[in-house]
Design a protein around this motif. Structure first.
Motif, PDB file in Angstrom:
ATOM      1  N   GLN A  24     -10.535   9.640   3.837  1.00  0.00           N
ATOM      2  CA  GLN A  24      -9.579  10.536   2.886  1.00  0.00           C
ATOM      3  C   GLN A  24      -8.305   9.641   2.965  1.00  0.00           C
ATOM      4  O   GLN A  24      -7.542   9.271   4.172  1.00  0.00           O
ATOM      5  CB  GLN A  24      -9.415  11.961   3.766  1.00  0.00           C
ATOM      6  N   VAL A  29     -10.372  10.166  -2.054  1.00  0.00           N
ATOM      7  CA  VAL A  29     -11.407  10.003  -1.150  1.00  0.00           C
ATOM      8  C   VAL A  29     -11.725   8.732  -1.444  1.00  0.00           C
ATOM      9  O   VAL A  29     -12.131   8.469  -2.549  1.00  0.00           O
ATOM     10  CB  VAL A  29     -12.535  10.985  -1.345  1.00  0.00           C
ATOM     11  N   ASN A  92     -17.689  15.430  -1.536  1.00  0.00           N
ATOM     12  CA  ASN A  92     -16.312  16.045  -2.073  1.00  0.00           C
ATOM     13  C   ASN A  92     -16.570  17.441  -2.527  1.00  0.00           C
ATOM     14  O   ASN A  92     -15.804  18.271  -1.906  1.00  0.00           O
ATOM     15  CB  ASN A  92     -15.591  15.401  -3.144  1.00  0.00           C
TER      16      ASN A  92
END
Length: 203
Positions: A24, A29, A92
């Motif tokens: 992150q 990301v 995610n």
């Protein structure tokens, strides 16, 4: 098995592991590492090198597969794309689901566990376990005939984290075997409309 010259009547294990690691960075990301690998009987057999877009064969028996798969460049491009993009998107998505579930609050699962006292057959250790709750504040009371036991009679682990970001807690008390039906575990958490009260059910 043929390549390893292994007997077909024996048991052998093929394992396949696929995944990605991310980092992150603010709201972004970032893809760190892709994993697509095979193991045979617990040993490395074949793995995909994302940077080079080709298969790596650490053992001779894997070379025919490496050659065959590397001969289809479009397949290797697909694997690289999957690991760097689609895998990251899935990761995610599941992380968001997890975060959302935790934000909304997660109620505890409550269990009562009984353990025999090996030194004294007339006594038992009764444990109350609450797990999977979020946020971490929880009220747990072991009661006898619906009256709270004093804290100095109770052994507690305190609140501990679970791997998924939720929490768990357990409290134990030593009791007389014949009185076990008089005890219950009272748990209140803000995700609940009303407290959970569980008695030892013999399971």
């Amino acid at each position: 098995m043929d390549r390893m010259r292994h007997n077909k009547s024996d048991l052998h294990v093929l394992q396949w592991r696929v995944g990605c690691e991310v980092e992150q960075q603010g709201d972004e990301v970032k893809f760190l590492k892709g994993i697509d690998e095979y193991g045979y009987d617990g040993e490395d057999f074949l793995s995909f090198d994302v940077k080079e877009s080709q298969w790596v064969a650490p053992v001779e028996a894997a070379l025919p597969t490496k050659r065959k798969w590397d001969n289809v460049p479009i397949l290797n491009q697909y694997i690289k794309g999957y690991l760097e993009k689609e895998c990251v998107d899935w990761l995610n998505k599941f992380r968001e689901y997890g975060d959302k579930k935790l934000r909304n609050g997660s109620p505890p699962n409550v269990y009562v566990i009984e353990k025999k006292n090996t030194n004294d057959e007339t006594k038992l250790k009764l444990t109350c376990l609450a797990s999977g709750f979020y946020p971490k504040d929880v009220m747990m009371i072991i009661r006898k005939t619906q009256t709270s036991l004093p804290e100095d009679e109770i052994e507690s682990t305190g609140i501990r984290p679970n791997q998924d970001g939720s929490f768990q807690m357990r409290k134990s008390v030593e009791i007389k075997k014949e009185e076990k039906d008089e005890y219950d575990c009272f748990v209140y958490h803000r995700s609940l409309k009303e407290p959970i009260i569980v008695k030892w059910d013999g399971q």
